[in-house]
Design a protein around this motif. Structure first.
Motif, short mmCIF file in Angstrom:
data_model
loop_
_atom_site.label_atom_id
_atom_site.label_comp_id
_atom_site.label_asym_id
_atom_site.label_seq_id
_atom_site.Cartn_x
_atom_site.Cartn_y
_atom_site.Cartn_z
N CYS A 125 -10.51 -3.51 8.01
CA CYS A 125 -8.98 -3.44 7.72
C CYS A 125 -8.16 -4.00 9.03
CB CYS A 125 -8.66 -2.01 7.54
SG CYS A 125 -9.07 -1.45 5.75
N PHE A 126 -8.69 -3.56 10.00
CA PHE A 126 -7.88 -3.94 11.34
C PHE A 126 -8.12 -5.60 11.70
CE2 PHE A 126 -8.54 0.62 12.37
CZ PHE A 126 -7.25 0.87 12.17
N GLN A 127 -9.23 -6.27 11.25
CA GLN A 127 -9.33 -7.63 11.27
C GLN A 127 -8.27 -8.16 10.39
OE1 GLN A 127 -11.52 -9.06 13.70
NE2 GLN A 127 -11.47 -6.90 14.42
N ILE A 128 -8.37 -7.55 9.07
CA ILE A 128 -7.18 -8.15 8.13
C ILE A 128 -5.96 -8.03 8.69
CG2 ILE A 128 -6.38 -7.74 5.79
CD1 ILE A 128 -9.40 -6.90 4.92
N LEU A 129 -5.44 -7.15 9.19
CA LEU A 129 -4.14 -6.81 9.56
C LEU A 129 -3.83 -7.55 10.90
CD1 LEU A 129 -3.91 -3.01 8.95
CD2 LEU A 129 -2.67 -4.73 7.67
N TYR A 164 -5.16 -4.84 -0.97
CA TYR A 164 -4.80 -3.41 -0.72
C TYR A 164 -3.60 -3.28 0.36
CZ TYR A 164 -4.80 1.40 0.49
OH TYR A 164 -4.30 2.67 0.62
N LEU A 165 -4.33 -3.84 1.27
CA LEU A 165 -3.43 -3.79 2.61
C LEU A 165 -2.11 -4.92 2.33
CD1 LEU A 165 -6.11 -4.13 5.27
CD2 LEU A 165 -4.79 -2.11 4.75
N LYS A 166 -1.93 -5.73 1.47
CA LYS A 166 -1.01 -6.58 1.56
C LYS A 166 -0.02 -5.66 0.45
CE LYS A 166 0.49 -11.10 -0.48
NZ LYS A 166 0.03 -12.19 -1.06
N TYR A 167 -0.51 -5.02 -0.66
CA TYR A 167 0.09 -4.16 -1.40
C TYR A 167 0.96 -3.11 -0.59
CZ TYR A 167 1.09 -0.46 -4.73
OH TYR A 167 1.87 0.57 -5.36
N THR A 169 1.70 -3.17 2.30
CA THR A 169 2.85 -3.70 3.45
C THR A 169 4.14 -3.95 2.49
OG1 THR A 169 1.17 -5.13 4.53
CG2 THR A 169 3.74 -5.68 5.00
N LEU A 170 3.83 -4.35 1.27
CA LEU A 170 5.10 -4.40 0.31
C LEU A 170 5.74 -3.20 0.12
CD1 LEU A 170 3.46 -6.59 -2.60
CD2 LEU A 170 5.24 -7.05 -1.17
N LEU A 171 4.97 -2.16 0.03
CA LEU A 171 5.38 -0.61 -0.13
C LEU A 171 6.26 -0.24 1.04
CD1 LEU A 171 2.40 1.56 -1.73
CD2 LEU A 171 4.58 0.58 -3.01
N GLU A 172 5.79 -0.67 2.33
CA GLU A 172 6.58 -0.11 3.54
C GLU A 172 8.02 -1.04 3.45
OE1 GLU A 172 6.19 1.59 5.96
OE2 GLU A 172 4.09 2.48 5.30
N ILE A 173 8.04 -2.16 2.97
CA ILE A 173 9.39 -2.93 2.81
C ILE A 173 10.12 -2.32 1.67
CG2 ILE A 173 10.55 -4.96 2.16
CD1 ILE A 173 7.96 -6.47 3.32
N ILE A 203 3.51 -4.68 9.26
CA ILE A 203 1.99 -4.41 9.38
C ILE A 203 1.72 -3.56 10.15
CG2 ILE A 203 0.33 -5.90 9.98
CD1 ILE A 203 1.88 -8.19 8.49
N LYS A 204 2.46 -3.45 11.16
CA LYS A 204 2.15 -2.53 12.37
C LYS A 204 2.22 -1.05 11.78
CE LYS A 204 1.31 -4.69 16.25
NZ LYS A 204 -0.07 -4.52 16.77
N LYS A 205 3.32 -0.64 10.75
CA LYS A 205 3.34 0.52 10.19
C LYS A 205 1.95 0.94 9.31
CE LYS A 205 8.29 1.02 10.07
NZ LYS A 205 9.54 1.26 9.24
N VAL A 206 1.53 -0.06 8.53
CA VAL A 206 0.23 -0.28 7.71
C VAL A 206 -0.80 0.31 8.32
CG1 VAL A 206 -1.03 -1.35 6.20
CG2 VAL A 206 1.35 -1.40 5.66
#
Length: 703
Positions: A125-129, A164-167, A169-173, A203-206
Motif C-alpha cells: 500500500c505504501f509503495q502504491i501511494l 482500492y487506494l485510488k477509490y 482518494t476519490l472519497l477524500e476529494i 493521497i497523504k490523507k489516504v
C-alpha cells in the motif's frame, strides 16, 4: 439479545462434569495453545450433549467452517490469493477431526499465513501511494456486497489494492467538496483542480488512513482472532450459540444489564489514543471536572499503588477493561490535555448506568384531556451478576403504577427494536396484563414441553392495551406480543411480522468443572425453543401484527438480518396448544377495532405514496455498485447521488409535514423525560397517534 433461565436440570451435565474432571489435566498457568485446545474440547462436548438439534460433524461441516473463516478474516478478499487457498486446501476436510479432538492446528496455520499477507499488503500500500494515480484512465472498482473472487496471482492482488487506494482518494476529494454550496459547473472546476493539482494532499490523507487501518489489525491479540474462529464453528449449530472470551462476556453483561462500574466516560480510538468523546452526567469523571471531551488517556494504574501502564496503541476495549473496576476502588489516569499538557487524575469508580436501555414513559392527552400512557421498553434488561439488581420487570411495574395514579385510559407499549433479554422478566411483565396464567411453553422439538406461568395473582392493568412492534422486535419481545395476541388481551400493531427468534439460550462458564487460575471464557448455548400458548413456535415466523402500519424503513437490506435470513437458523415447528385458554376480548370486539384502524389508514394514501417513492429512490442504486475511477465519470455519478439524496430529503420533509397533519392537533405529550427522547417521539407521531387512536377505540366501541 438473549434469554436466560435459572437452572438446567439435565443429567447430561453430570456426564459432562465427569468427563471434564477425569479427562482433562489440571495445569497452571496454561500456555496459549493448551488453552485453545481445552476451550475447543469443552465447547465440543457441551454442544454434543446439550444442543437441542445435534449436527453432523463431517466433511461438509469442515468445508463450511473452512470457507467461513476465510471470509471472516478477509471478507473483501484483499489479503489472500488463490494460491493460499490451494496451499491450505489439504485442511478443508480435516477441521471436523480437529474440532472433535480440540486441535487448533488449522487456526494456527491460517493465522500465520494471514499475518504474512497483512505485512505484505501494508508494504504494498505504501509503495502504491508513493506513486501518482491517473484519474483520466477509465477503469472500474467493484463496491458493495458482491461475491468477490480471490486474486488469481500477485499481479491481480496488486491491481486490486491499487484500485482500492485510488477509490479511497476519490472519497477524500468528495469529503472535502461536498459541503460547498456551488453550481455544478464551478464544482467541476474545483474537482478537476483537486485531481490534477492537489491530489498529493489527498493521497497523504489516504496514507494516514491506511496506516491506522493496519495498526488496528496488528494490535488485535491472538485470543481475539481465536474467538472469531470458535464462533465460526459454533455458528454451524445455530446463529445464537456463541463463545465469549472473558472480556466479551464483560461487554455482554454491560449491554444486557445497562450497568457497569467505572469512571463514566465514553472513549474512542483516535490513531491509537483512547480519547474522551462523552462524559456521563453524574459520573466520577463529570464530577471531577478535570477531564474534558477531547482529552487523551495515555497511562492507567488499576489502583493508586499499582504501576501505571502505557495504553497508547492498545486495543481500545483492552484499555477500557483497565479503567473499569469495582465500585469504590480508585484508578489513577495520566491525561494528555487538548493543550498538550500532562496531568494525573485519581478517580473513585462508581456504578454507571446506560440509561438509554431502561424503560421510560410519557403521558399523551387527547381533546377531552383523557390520558394515555406510552411506555418505551428498549430491552428486557437484567443483571446477570446480581439477581437483586435493576431489571425491566421492576421498572415496568413502577411505571404502570405511576400511570394508574394519573387515571390513564389505555397503555401503549413500544417494543420496536427490542432484541429481547431476560425470560423471567418477560413472563413477569406479561403477568401484569394477564394475571396468573400460562405465558409460554418451552422444550426441545419432539419432546414434552414445560409450561411457564406468571406468578401475578392480580392483574396490574385491566384496561385497553396496544403493543407496537417491528421486524427487529425479537425473542422476549415476541413472547410478550404472542401472549397478548393469543389471549386476545390487546392489539398488536406494526410490521407484518416480528423478528422470528424462538430459541432460548443460557450462559455456560467453561471453567465450571475445570480448576484453572485463568478464565477460559463462556459459551452462550441454545438449549430450548419456546412455543406460544396456541402451540406455534415463533421461530422464523415471528408474531404477525393485527394491524400493519406502512413501513418507514424503506431500506430492504436491513431485513436480511431477520432470523429467517440468517445462516443455520433452527426450523419452525409446533406443539400442542394449551387447552381452555380464556379470552379477554371477544373476536367481534377485536375485529371492530381493527376495521376502524384499517379504514383510517386507507384514507392516508398520500403517506403511502411518499413511502413508495422513497423506496423507489433508494432502490435506484444497487448494493453492488461498479464505481468509475475516471474523475469526470465519478464526478457526474456523484452529482446523480446528490440529486437523489436531495429528493429523499425533500420527501422526508414532506413526510414530517404530512405526519404533523395526521397527528391530531388535540394530542399533547406531557413528559419530564429527556428532551432528546421527546424530540424523537415527535418525529414518530404517525405510528404513535394511530396507536392512541386504537386505544380510544377500545373505550368508544360498546362491549
Amino acid at each position: 439479545m438473549n434469554l436466560k433461565i435459572k437452572k438446567l436440570n439435565d443429567i447430561k451435565y453430570i456426564i459432562i462434569s465427569l468427563f471434564f474432571i477425569f479427562s482433562l489435566s489440571f495445569c497452571s498457568p496454561l500456555g496459549e495453545q493448551e488453552k485453545h485446545s481445552i476451550i475447543l474440547k469443552s465447547i465440543y462436548k457441551t454442544l454434543y450433549f446439550l444442543h437441542p438439534t445435534p449436527i453432523s460433524i463431517d466433511n461438509d461441516f469442515s468445508q463450511k467452517v473452512y470457507d467461513k473463516f476465510f471470509e471472516k478474516l478477509d471478507n473483501q478478499k484483499r489479503f489472500f490469493i488463490q494460491k493460499d487457498l490451494e496451499n491450505l486446501s489439504l485442511y478443508r476436510e480435516k477441521i471436523d477431526d480437529f474440532w472433535i479432538h480440540g486441535d487448533p492446528t488449522f487456526f494456527n496455520i491460517i493465522m500465520k499465513r494471514f499475518f504474512r499477507r497483512v505485512k505484505e499488503a501494508e508494504y504494498l500500500c505504501f509503495q502504491i501511494l508513493k506513486k501518482s494515480f491517473d484519474f483520466n484512465q477509465k477503469e472500474i472498482y467493484i463496491l458493495g456486497e458482491q461475491k468477490f473472487s480471490y486474486p488469481k496471482n500477485k499481479k491481480e492482488w496488486i491491481e486490486k489494492w491499487r484500485k482500492y487506494l485510488k477509490y479511497m482518494t476519490l472519497l477524500e476529494i468528495i469529503t472535502s467538496t461536498k459541503e460547498k454550496k456551488i453550481t455544478s459547473t464551478k464544482e467541476k472546476k474545483i474537482w478537476k483542480n483537486a485531481f490534477f493539482n492537489e491530489k498529493e494532499r489527498y493521497i497523504k490523507k489516504v496514507e494516514k488512513y491506511i496506516q491506522e487501518y493496519f495498526r488496528k489489525i496488528k494490535i488485535k491479540k491472538e485470543s481475539d482472532w481465536f474467538s472469531i474462529y470458535v464462533n465460526v464453528i459454533t455458528s454451524q449449530y445455530d446463529p445464537h450459540t456463541n463463545y465469549f472470551s472473558p472480556k466479551e462476556k464483560e461487554i455482554f453483561d454491560l449491554n444486557i444489564s445497562g450497568q457497569t462500574e467505572g469512571i463514566g466516560v465514553e472513549l474512542q480510538d483516535d490513531k491509537g489514543f483512547p480519547t474522551v468523546v462523552k462524559l456521563i452526567s453524574g459520573g466520577p469523571a463529570w464530577k471531577n471536572k478535570k477531564i474534558e471531551i477531547g482529552d487523551r488517556i495515555i497511562r492507567v494504574a488499576k489502583n493508586v499503588n499499582a504501576e501505571s501502564k502505557n495504553i497508547v496503541g492498545m486495543l481500545l476495549e483492552n484499555s477500557i477493561r483497565l479503567i473499569r473496576g469495582k465500585k469504590g476502588s480508585k484508578v489513577k489516569l495520566t491525561i494528555q490535555k487538548k493543550n498538550g499538557s500532562i496531568e494525573e487524575v485519581i478517580l473513585t469508580r462508581e456504578r454507571i448506568e446506560k440509561k438509554e436501555i431502561f424503560a421510560k414513559s410519557v403521558i399523551i392527552l387527547d381533546k377531552n384531556d383523557d390520558k394515555y400512557g406510552l411506555i418505551c421498553l428498549p430491552e428486557f434488561y437484567f443483571n446477570p451478576e446480581n439477581k437483586n439488581g435493576r431489571n425491566a420487570a421492576q421498572d415496568m411495574k413502577k411505571i404502570i403504577q405511576e400511570l394508574k395514579k394519573e387515571k390513564i385510559k389505555g397503555i401503549l407499549i413500544d417494543i420496536r427494536n427490542n432484541g429481547g433479554g431476560s425470560l423471567d422478566a418477560v413472563i413477569e411483565i406479561a403477568g401484569f396484563f394477564l394475571g396468573k396464567v400460562p405465558i409460554l411453553q418451552i422444550g426441545k422439538p419432539n419432546k414434552k414441553k414445560k409450561i411457564l406461568k406468571s406468578h401475578e395473582n392480580k392483574v396490574l392493568w385491566t384496561g385497553p392495551l396496544v403493543i407496537l412492534v417491528n421486524e427487529f422486535s425479537a425473542s422476549a419481545s415476541e413472547i410478550l406480543a404472542a401472549a397478548i395476541k393469543d389471549y386476545k388481551r390487546g392489539i398488536i400493531v406494526g410490521s407484518d411480522q416480528t423478528y422470528g427468534k424462538g430459541t432460548i439460550q443460557t450462559i455456560y462458564p467453561l471453567n465450571r468443572f475445570l480448576h484453572f487460575n485463568e478464565e477460559l471464557g463462556f459459551l452462550k448455548l441454545t438449549i430450548n425453543k419456546f412455543y406460544r400458548v396456541n402451540g406455534s413456535s415463533t421461530q422464523l415466523k415471528g408474531v404477525n401484527s393485527d394491524i400493519v402500519l406502512p413501513r418507514k424503513n424503506t431500506k430492504n437490506k436491513f431485513l436480511k438480518f431477520m432470523e429467517k435470513n440468517q445462516t443455520n437458523p433452527m426450523k419452525w415447528d409446533y406443539t400442542d396448544p394449551i387447552p381452555s385458554i380464556r379470552y379477554y376480548y371477544q373476536n367481534l370486539y377485536i375485529e371492530n377495532i381493527k376495521y376502524k384502524s384499517i379504514k383510517r389508514l386507507k384514507k392516508n394514501k398520500d403517506l403511502i405514496t411518499i413511502y413508495k417513492t422513497m423506496q423507489s429512490l433508494e432502490n435506484q442504486f444497487p448494493n453492488e455498485k461498479q464505481i468509475s475511477l475516471n474523475w469526470e465519470e465519478f464526478f457526474y455519478e456523484n452529482l446523480k447521488i446528490k440529486k437523489r439524496n436531495e429528493s429523499l430529503k425533500k420527501l422526508r420533509n414532506n413526510l414530517n409535514t404530512f405526519g404533523t397533519k395526521t397527528f391530531p392537533i388535540y394530542y399533547r405529550i406531557l413528559s419530564k423525560k429527556s428532551k432528546e427522547w421527546k424530540k424523537n417521539l415527535n418525529k414518530d407521531f404517525y405510528d404513535v397517534s394511530e396507536c392512541i387512536n386504537i386505544l380510544r377505540d377500545f373505550n368508544e366501541i360498546p362491549q
